[in-house]
Design an enzyme around this catalytic site. Sequence first.
Site, PDB file in Angstrom:
ATOM      1  N   GLU A   1      14.274  10.279   9.594  1.00 42.23           N
ATOM      2  CA  GLU A   1      14.828  11.595   9.281  1.00 42.23           C
ATOM      3  C   GLU A   1      13.887  12.738   9.623  1.00 42.23           C
ATOM      4  OE1 GLU A   1      16.615  11.964   5.388  1.00 42.23           O
ATOM      5  OE2 GLU A   1      17.065   9.841   5.364  1.00 42.23           O
TER       6      GLU A   1
ATOM      7  N   ASP B   1      15.923   7.167   5.176  1.00 41.03           N
ATOM      8  CA  ASP B   1      15.351   6.943   3.838  1.00 41.03           C
ATOM      9  C   ASP B   1      16.026   5.784   3.097  1.00 41.03           C
ATOM     10  OD1 ASP B   1      13.556   8.939   4.238  1.00 41.03           O
ATOM     11  OD2 ASP B   1      14.593  10.439   3.039  1.00 41.03           O
TER      12      ASP B   1
ATOM     13  N   ASP C   1      17.625   5.014   0.413  1.00 42.39           N
ATOM     14  CA  ASP C   1      18.518   5.265  -0.717  1.00 42.39           C
ATOM     15  C   ASP C   1      19.929   5.451  -0.169  1.00 42.39           C
ATOM     16  OD1 ASP C   1      18.375   7.773   0.466  1.00 42.39           O
ATOM     17  OD2 ASP C   1      17.153   8.654  -1.108  1.00 42.39           O
TER      18      ASP C   1
ATOM     19  N   GLU D   1      21.722   8.065   0.238  1.00 37.67           N
ATOM     20  CA  GLU D   1      21.841   9.166   1.198  1.00 37.67           C
ATOM     21  C   GLU D   1      21.309   8.748   2.564  1.00 37.67           C
ATOM     22  OE1 GLU D   1      21.149  13.989   1.010  1.00 37.67           O
ATOM     23  OE2 GLU D   1      20.543  12.714  -0.657  1.00 37.67           O
TER      24      GLU D   1
ATOM     25  N   TYR E   1       7.889   6.000  -1.676  1.00 33.99           N
ATOM     26  CA  TYR E   1       9.076   6.864  -1.628  1.00 33.99           C
ATOM     27  C   TYR E   1       9.294   7.538  -2.978  1.00 33.99           C
ATOM     28  CZ  TYR E   1      13.711   8.449  -0.235  1.00 33.99           C
ATOM     29  OH  TYR E   1      14.793   9.230   0.090  1.00 33.99           O
TER      30      TYR E   1
ATOM     31  N   ARG F   1      11.885   9.182  -4.248  1.00 31.86           N
ATOM     32  CA  ARG F   1      13.209   9.227  -4.886  1.00 31.86           C
ATOM     33  C   ARG F   1      13.536   7.833  -5.406  1.00 31.86           C
ATOM     34  NH1 ARG F   1      13.894  12.696  -0.388  1.00 31.86           N
ATOM     35  NH2 ARG F   1      14.248  14.847  -1.050  1.00 31.86           N
TER      36      ARG F   1
ATOM     37  N   HIS G   1      13.572   0.337  -6.483  1.00 34.28           N
ATOM     38  CA  HIS G   1      12.621  -0.072  -5.459  1.00 34.28           C
ATOM     39  C   HIS G   1      11.273  -0.275  -6.135  1.00 34.28           C
ATOM     40  CE1 HIS G   1      15.463   2.828  -3.236  1.00 34.28           C
ATOM     41  NE2 HIS G   1      15.908   1.612  -3.048  1.00 34.28           N
TER      42      HIS G   1
END
Length: 757
Positions: free
Chosen positions: A9, A82, A84, A86, A305, A307, A352
């Site tokens: 991203e 990423d 997740d 999203e 990460y 999130r 995670h």
Amino acid sequence: MSQHLVIVESPAKAKTIEKFLGPDYKVLASYGHVRALPSKQGSVDVEHDFEPRYAVLPESKRHIDAIKKELKASDSLLLATDPDREGEAISWHLLAALGVKPEKPPVPVRRVVFHEITKDAIVHAVENPRDISQDLVDAQQARSILDYLVGFNLSPFLWKKIRYGLSAGRVQSVALRLICEREKEIQAFQSQEYWTIGAELAKEGGQKCTANLVEAEGKKLDKFDIPDQAAADRLVKALENATFTVDKVTKSERKRTPAPPFTTSTLQQEAARKLGFSAKKTMATAQKLYEGVAIDEGLVGLITYMRTDSVVLSNQALQEAHQVITSLYGPEYALAKPRFYKNKAKNAQEAHEAVRPTSIARTPAELKKYLSSDQFKLYDLIWKRTVACQMAEALLDQTSVDIGAGKGYRFRAAGTVIRFPGFMKLYIEGVDDQAEEKEGTLPPLTEGEILKLLKLLPEQHFTQPPPRYTEASLVKTLEEYGIGRPSTYASIMNTLLERKYARLDSKRFIPEDVGMVVNDLLTNHFTTYVDYNFTATLEEELDQVSRGEKRWKPLLREFWEPFQGLLKQKEGEVSKADLTTEATDEACPECGKPLVVKLGKRGKFIACSGYKEGCTYTRNIDQGEGREQAEPVLSEEKCDKCGSPMLIKDGRFGKYLACSAYPACKNIQPLVKPKGTGHTCPECKEGELTEKKSRYGKMFYSCNRYPQCKFALWDPPQPGPCPKCGFPLLVKKVYKREGEFLKCPKEGCDYRTEGKK
């Protein structure tokens, strides 16, 4: 030589990963989302089973073209967005934007997932690819469509009933409800007086301690049992000549365990408490630490990460933590077996790993020279929290002493001594809305010992209203209810501030008038959709979709049909006047008609109900009924239109100059005239650049011929011309790290001088 194309991203992340993978891999960035539902009506076709009509974002077209070109020369495509929901959806949208059909791709397409940007993690992910998870994609699609259905149906309703430009969001509206309900609690709160009585006592050797009265006249005291000064004085008089004797000494050992490693939510909360960071700033800084920072080893991701809902640490991290603790603090501070935590957050998902340093061996002190001030502060916080969670418990000796003061009267003193600090040597979690726990000490006391009364300490108190939400406490409450996802909290709070539904004052949320009105409308007429449990249940259903336990289209139908029906019903029931106008029992001093409270762009104000008949009387709402308005003051200025004297008046937006010949002349001017800079406008060559303030208080410099000339600068103009392009002037820039320097403001010119610290 085979060529593999990897898509991430962020361009910063792309550089770091390409270095790890070597010459056979080309890494490009999608620059975030590539497709979305357009911000217009009809982007979701509800008549055809909620078919979304996605469009490629205009700013993404050139990135898509670059990826298409590179894909033609590649042997495989690895989607490394990423880890997740999203990120999963971005990979899926990327294939659609590239025109790649999953059932017949031009090259093999796989999904790779990693939670830290280190060489081992990247190589392991590439060696263990998988397919795109359609369940995760569907959960994200359902969330986007739900948010669209609420936003693009409820927002126009607010435009009609309150004011154009307002917005309502599925989760944003629930967060607003929390802020507004807290404000109503504060407004309705009635303070209650109560008293406490302390005693300053001394041992025979002179050592002092303080105790509090807990029993009087044979009755255990509750909070409000000493209601006023008269009651306090009566007790003080009864105790003045009492003998204070140590009746009972109780000692106990207490253990204190460290807080778990950071999740997204707890990181935002603690960074707000300890660093004063907004949630938005925390996430932006964490993103940079995650994507990679240049250190001696090259570009390396410094944290995992950011999130995540998980409080799990990998075995490697646990081993590293044990080694670091033993090395820095000694074996007595390390654990024989690792400490494990369970997630308490409602609807926790995507487990995670917790947010932690990618290498715990990299101490903050070692990395400080490579990091900006904010990056260092956040890394230091994450490192300490991670290490502390694997350190030994703190051992505290707690002592409680009951002290008799005659028949029926008892005082109590308490003290805590840290016998072994354990994790507290490194880190103690912050708290909201209360003082940090104070570790007091007591002198050694023995039962039967007589203490000397030095003085009695009666103290008056008043109960306090509940505190307004800070960013930290609002995030904590949203998480406890299971509302929204941690990755969305920053944008939710930012939206409330941008929409002027609330403001931050001393780092606490205060709802604006328009926010209160919007909240009243939603809670009174759309109760179900701003209900805390309903919103949390919807989050759980989205989680079920992500796990493959529920299909997404039936979920949308269950939501939409009753929501649409209620919206149609309320169109006819709700009146704009009922929401934006409140009656008062005061008459207009100019025409005698009733005054009303109205909602304007800047909040509520008093206005005459006869405004349609021509009465223009208004005043600030805080002037109050019967309060005399200040008489206009005659200024030395003359009206530049008719020559009459100008009056200094006090309006809803502060003091201003108005022509005394009103209503024949309606000229008004700002009280403080814009300050000239002495620089000719480089655009029209006629006007002068003047110093002005924006509506948000930020200084800018614009042509005094506005609106004929709209040239403006955000930075102070300096004598030119630009040595590179010849533009008539330069601007002065000042940055904390780069110092002060001059720069050319002309678009496309990169001229700048060296910075001076």
